[in-house]
Scaffold this active site. Sequence first.
Site, PDB file in Angstrom:
ATOM      1  N   HIS A   1       0.826  -1.219   0.000  1.00  0.00           N
ATOM      2  CA  HIS A   1       0.000   0.000   0.000  1.00  0.00           C
ATOM      3  C   HIS A   1       0.853   1.260   0.000  1.00  0.00           C
ATOM      4  CE1 HIS A   1       0.206   0.830   4.422  1.00  0.00           C
ATOM      5  NE2 HIS A   1       0.172  -0.473   4.566  1.00  0.00           N
TER       6      HIS A   1
ATOM      7  N   ASP B   1       6.149   0.774   6.566  1.00  0.00           N
ATOM      8  CA  ASP B   1       4.713   0.491   6.443  1.00  0.00           C
ATOM      9  C   ASP B   1       4.074   1.560   5.571  1.00  0.00           C
ATOM     10  OD1 ASP B   1       2.133  -0.335   6.730  1.00  0.00           O
ATOM     11  OD2 ASP B   1       1.928   0.259   8.809  1.00  0.00           O
TER      12      ASP B   1
ATOM     13  N   GLU C   1      -5.059   1.837   2.810  1.00  0.00           N
ATOM     14  CA  GLU C   1      -5.052   0.564   3.546  1.00  0.00           C
ATOM     15  C   GLU C   1      -5.259   0.802   5.027  1.00  0.00           C
ATOM     16  OE1 GLU C   1      -3.511  -2.601   6.122  1.00  0.00           O
ATOM     17  OE2 GLU C   1      -2.779  -0.560   5.998  1.00  0.00           O
ATOM     18  N   GLU C   2      -4.622   1.854   5.537  1.00  0.00           N
ATOM     19  CA  GLU C   2      -4.591   2.069   6.987  1.00  0.00           C
ATOM     20  C   GLU C   2      -5.973   2.328   7.582  1.00  0.00           C
ATOM     21  OE1 GLU C   2      -2.204   1.339   8.733  1.00  0.00           O
ATOM     22  OE2 GLU C   2      -0.353   1.557   7.602  1.00  0.00           O
TER      23      GLU C   2
ATOM     24  N   ASP D   1       3.197  -6.485   3.511  1.00  0.00           N
ATOM     25  CA  ASP D   1       2.845  -5.373   4.405  1.00  0.00           C
ATOM     26  C   ASP D   1       3.278  -5.673   5.841  1.00  0.00           C
ATOM     27  OD1 ASP D   1       1.840  -2.998   5.362  1.00  0.00           O
ATOM     28  OD2 ASP D   1      -0.247  -3.685   5.411  1.00  0.00           O
TER      29      ASP D   1
ATOM     30  N   HIS E   1       3.746   2.768  12.703  1.00  0.00           N
ATOM     31  CA  HIS E   1       2.833   3.893  12.962  1.00  0.00           C
ATOM     32  C   HIS E   1       3.429   4.948  13.900  1.00  0.00           C
ATOM     33  CE1 HIS E   1      -0.896   1.174  11.911  1.00  0.00           C
ATOM     34  NE2 HIS E   1       0.011   1.199  10.958  1.00  0.00           N
TER      35      HIS E   1
HETATM   36 ZN   LIG Z   1       0.658  -1.437   6.344  1.00  0.00          ZN
END
Ligand SMILES: [Zn+2]
Length: 474
Positions: A293, A305, A339-340, A367, A437
């Site tokens: 993503h 990510d 995606e998140e 991912d 994140h």
């Molecule tokens: Zn991800």
Amino acid sequence: MMKNGSIKKCNFLSLALAVTFLHCTSLPHKTGRNSFSDTAKEIASYAKVANDIIDLAVYGKAQNRSYQRLADFTDTIGNRVSGSKNLDLAIKYMFNALGKDGLENVHLEPVKIPHWVRGEESAMMLVPQNHSMNILGLGSSVATPKEGIEAEVLVVESFEELKKRAKEASGKIVVYNQPFVSYGTTVQYREFGATEAAKVGAVATLIRSITPFSINSPHTGWQDYTEGVKKIPTACITVEDARMMGRMAKRGQRIVVRLTMSAQTLPDADSFNTVAEIIGREHPEQVVLLSGHLDSWDVGEGAMDDGGGALISWEALSLLKDLGLRPRRTLRTVLWSAEEEGGVGAQQYFQLHKVNISNFDLVMESDMGTFTPLGLQFSGSTQARAVMAEVMKLLKRINTTTLEEHAEGTDIEMWMDAGVPGASLHVADSKYFWFHHTDGDTISVQDPMEMNLCSALWAIVAYVVADLEEMLPR
Ligand SMILES: [Zn+2]
Ligand SMILES: *[C@@H]1O[C@H](CO)[C@@H](O)[C@H](O)[C@H]1NC(C)=O
Ligand SMILES: *[C@@H]1O[C@H](CO)[C@@H](O)[C@H](O)[C@H]1NC(C)=O
Ligand SMILES: *[C@@H]1O[C@H](CO)[C@@H](O)[C@H](O)[C@H]1NC(C)=O
Ligand SMILES: *[C@@H]1O[C@H](CO)[C@@H](O)[C@H](O)[C@H]1NC(C)=O
């Protein structure tokens, strides 16, 4: 067997004599599948191709290319949360780059995506000490009133404890100090913590970040309100602050916190999934899909990510193109949007393309980081697994022959649920959730040599599956 022979002859005739496809189809057709030993032999015949891909990706002129591309991408664009201008810029960047790389059918497919904006946020402990906390509001959270919410804190370690102490929660800020078990298990506190606390009258929640390791770093992520339950502001706090409040509460100390958040949910935004292909030479309508993503959170650079997953899904096609390899079926790289926020772009892709589900041979997603690859996680029938195990033998040279259970990926799971074989990259991911994140997810956590290996694995698996005489059995 005879059936196979006739197909081979068909290919040969159509090439050598330039006869038409019509001529071809008038020859006897296959009526069954190849025997497994034929398939295993067929797969073993790709040893040289696999070697060539490894030579190029790991030791040759493409060495470190996926890393360098990722560094250029993240240095130029930065992070790119759903709905942001940066995500638009990221999509434009990739669209141009994929085209410039000479890939085929490079195009954008429109999707609608959530647009949540963090705004200003802060949390201040006022009692027993004045202490400014590092926080990150959680995606989809509502704001506090302008002056903030100042309230006493109730610390709990689990949903069970919250239920037991429900009477104490009214009017309080609930702090979840749950221990980290695994991401999959513990993330439920981030996802549902606000709703569960609101049900017992809490005015806000602060949730211990979902990570096994911390340098006072808050980890953001999406959270879900439940229809019909009051929406209360929610943010993650650091492991350090959660544990400190846990200790204070155990001592019987009264804790007061002021939380201020100005988050906003704006109308859904226009965005795109980004697509590039190598079109199949024999069955262009049949597809092996590779993906990662393109969106990220609004902190760090989203290098890990999921910049890495997106970049190896591009690199795999580059490697095959450089080697002049065009498989029987189409290789399609899709870089998902949003995606998140729950695989939003991928869900819309599935709804649109599921009409052709019988032509999807294998769906792949990376991912979980692009660190040292360990093997492939796979979901599919026993027969398909047997075929994939043979494919993985081609990776002996880079020590990644392991075929594991349970492919995962928010963006591919609906295909797998509908019976399409799926694969995800398994890497040495013990540090993945350290950076996940956070502001720490930057290109500095990536390693060029590790990405080379990931790219080689990704390219070999995708190419061989796309080039086999038959699609994977369902
Ligand atoms: Zn991800
Ligand atoms: C690739 O990266 C490794 C590790 O950083 C480095 O040692 C090597 O020289 C690089 N190769 C090229 C071609 O840049
Ligand atoms: C905390 O800060 C407030 C003002 O923001 C001040 O009135 C109070 O005395 C401080 N408390 C401590 C323990 O320093
Ligand atoms: C389905 O496949 C056909 C044949 O390849 C193609 O023409 C069509 O565009 C596909 N539809 C979608 C929605 O992808
Ligand atoms: C694979 O393992 C062998 C034997 O342990 C080792 O010599 C080799 O360097 C490894 N290759 C890679 C790419 O890790």
